[in-house]
Motif scaffolding. Structure first.
Motif, short mmCIF file in Angstrom:
data_model
loop_
_atom_site.label_atom_id
_atom_site.label_comp_id
_atom_site.label_asym_id
_atom_site.label_seq_id
_atom_site.Cartn_x
_atom_site.Cartn_y
_atom_site.Cartn_z
N ALA A 99 102.93 16.50 54.33
CA ALA A 99 103.45 17.75 54.89
C ALA A 99 104.96 17.75 54.79
CB ALA A 99 103.03 17.89 56.35
N GLY A 100 105.51 18.79 54.13
CA GLY A 100 106.94 18.84 53.91
C GLY A 100 107.71 19.68 54.92
N LYS A 101 107.03 20.24 55.90
CA LYS A 101 107.69 21.20 56.78
C LYS A 101 108.60 20.56 57.82
CE LYS A 101 104.91 23.43 59.52
NZ LYS A 101 103.76 24.24 59.94
N SER A 102 108.42 19.28 58.11
CA SER A 102 109.28 18.63 59.09
C SER A 102 109.28 17.13 58.88
CB SER A 102 108.82 18.94 60.52
OG SER A 102 109.55 18.17 61.46
N ARG A 103 110.44 16.52 59.06
CA ARG A 103 110.54 15.07 58.94
C ARG A 103 110.17 14.38 60.25
NH1 ARG A 103 114.02 13.05 55.11
NH2 ARG A 103 114.68 11.41 56.54
N TYR A 104 110.26 15.11 61.33
CA TYR A 104 110.19 14.47 62.64
C TYR A 104 108.84 14.64 63.33
CZ TYR A 104 115.12 14.85 61.63
OH TYR A 104 116.33 14.78 61.01
N ALA A 105 108.12 15.68 62.98
CA ALA A 105 106.87 15.98 63.66
C ALA A 105 105.70 15.28 63.00
CB ALA A 105 106.63 17.49 63.67
N VAL A 106 104.62 15.21 63.76
CA VAL A 106 103.34 14.72 63.25
C VAL A 106 102.38 15.89 63.34
CG1 VAL A 106 101.47 13.06 63.53
CG2 VAL A 106 103.82 12.40 64.07
N PHE A 107 101.64 16.14 62.29
CA PHE A 107 100.80 17.33 62.22
C PHE A 107 99.33 16.97 62.21
CE2 PHE A 107 104.33 20.03 61.66
CZ PHE A 107 105.23 19.37 60.85
N ALA A 108 98.55 17.70 62.97
CA ALA A 108 97.11 17.48 63.02
C ALA A 108 96.33 18.59 62.35
CB ALA A 108 96.65 17.33 64.47
N GLY A 109 97.01 19.65 61.97
CA GLY A 109 96.32 20.77 61.35
C GLY A 109 96.33 20.69 59.84
N GLN A 110 95.21 20.97 59.25
CA GLN A 110 95.12 20.89 57.78
C GLN A 110 96.09 21.85 57.11
OE1 GLN A 110 91.11 20.65 56.08
NE2 GLN A 110 90.30 20.52 58.17
N ARG A 111 96.32 22.98 57.72
CA ARG A 111 97.18 23.98 57.10
C ARG A 111 98.65 23.55 57.08
NH1 ARG A 111 94.84 29.71 59.57
NH2 ARG A 111 92.74 29.50 58.72
N ASP A 112 98.98 22.54 57.83
CA ASP A 112 100.36 22.04 57.85
C ASP A 112 100.69 21.19 56.63
OD1 ASP A 112 99.94 21.62 61.35
OD2 ASP A 112 101.12 23.18 60.36
N TYR A 113 99.67 20.79 55.90
CA TYR A 113 99.85 19.86 54.80
C TYR A 113 99.89 20.58 53.46
CZ TYR A 113 99.34 16.10 58.11
OH TYR A 113 99.54 15.26 59.16
N ASP A 114 100.79 20.11 52.62
CA ASP A 114 101.03 20.75 51.33
C ASP A 114 100.30 20.09 50.18
OD1 ASP A 114 104.18 20.60 52.75
OD2 ASP A 114 103.17 22.52 52.42
N TYR A 115 100.12 18.79 50.27
CA TYR A 115 99.52 18.04 49.16
C TYR A 115 98.39 17.15 49.68
CZ TYR A 115 103.92 19.44 47.04
OH TYR A 115 104.98 20.18 46.58
#
Length: 126
Positions: A99-115
């Motif tokens: 996921a490229g949208k933030s360096r600091y956060a951790v994402f649990a949603g599939q839509r947050d991921y780019d690759y």
């Protein structure tokens, strides 16, 4: 573009361990928050674990917390997932994602991921 290739899956007895690896190419993952997801037959893909760029922020699904450990080595462009105390219900295809949208956060949603990688199969025998 980031290419992700997972490895390390296989067949293991319940209670056993596996270590999954996700090798990245194309770009350094040092700008990406990373995550692992899994999909079992007949079920939707679900979040397993995530880690931010520094590695200091981690988040786990309740079902794996205390048994799985996510880690990353930015210099090696790699993210690992250690799976311990495996249960039959952990059997699934495991996917690595960036996921490229933030360096600091951790994402649990599939839509947050780019690759996404192509996945590696984990089978747990009871």
């Amino acid at each position: 573009q980031v290419q992700l290739v997972e490895s390390g899956g296989g067949l293991v007895l319940a209670g056993g361990s596996l270590r999954l690896s996700c090798a990245a190419s194309g770009r350094t993952i040092s700008s990406y928050s990373m995550g692992w997801f899994r999909q079992a037959p007949g079920k939707e893909r679900e979040f397993v674990a995530g880690i931010n760029v520094s590695g200091g922020g981690q988040f786990y699904a309740a079902s794996v917390k205390g048994r799985f450990t996510i880690s990353r080595d930015n210099a090696k462009n790699r993210v690992d997932l250690q799976l311990d105390s495996l249960k039959p219900e952990d059997a699934a295809i495991y996917y690595c994602a960036a996921a490229g949208k933030s360096r600091y956060a951790v994402f649990a949603g599939q839509r947050d991921y780019d690759y996404w990688g192509q996945g590696t199969q984990v089978t747990v025998s009871s």
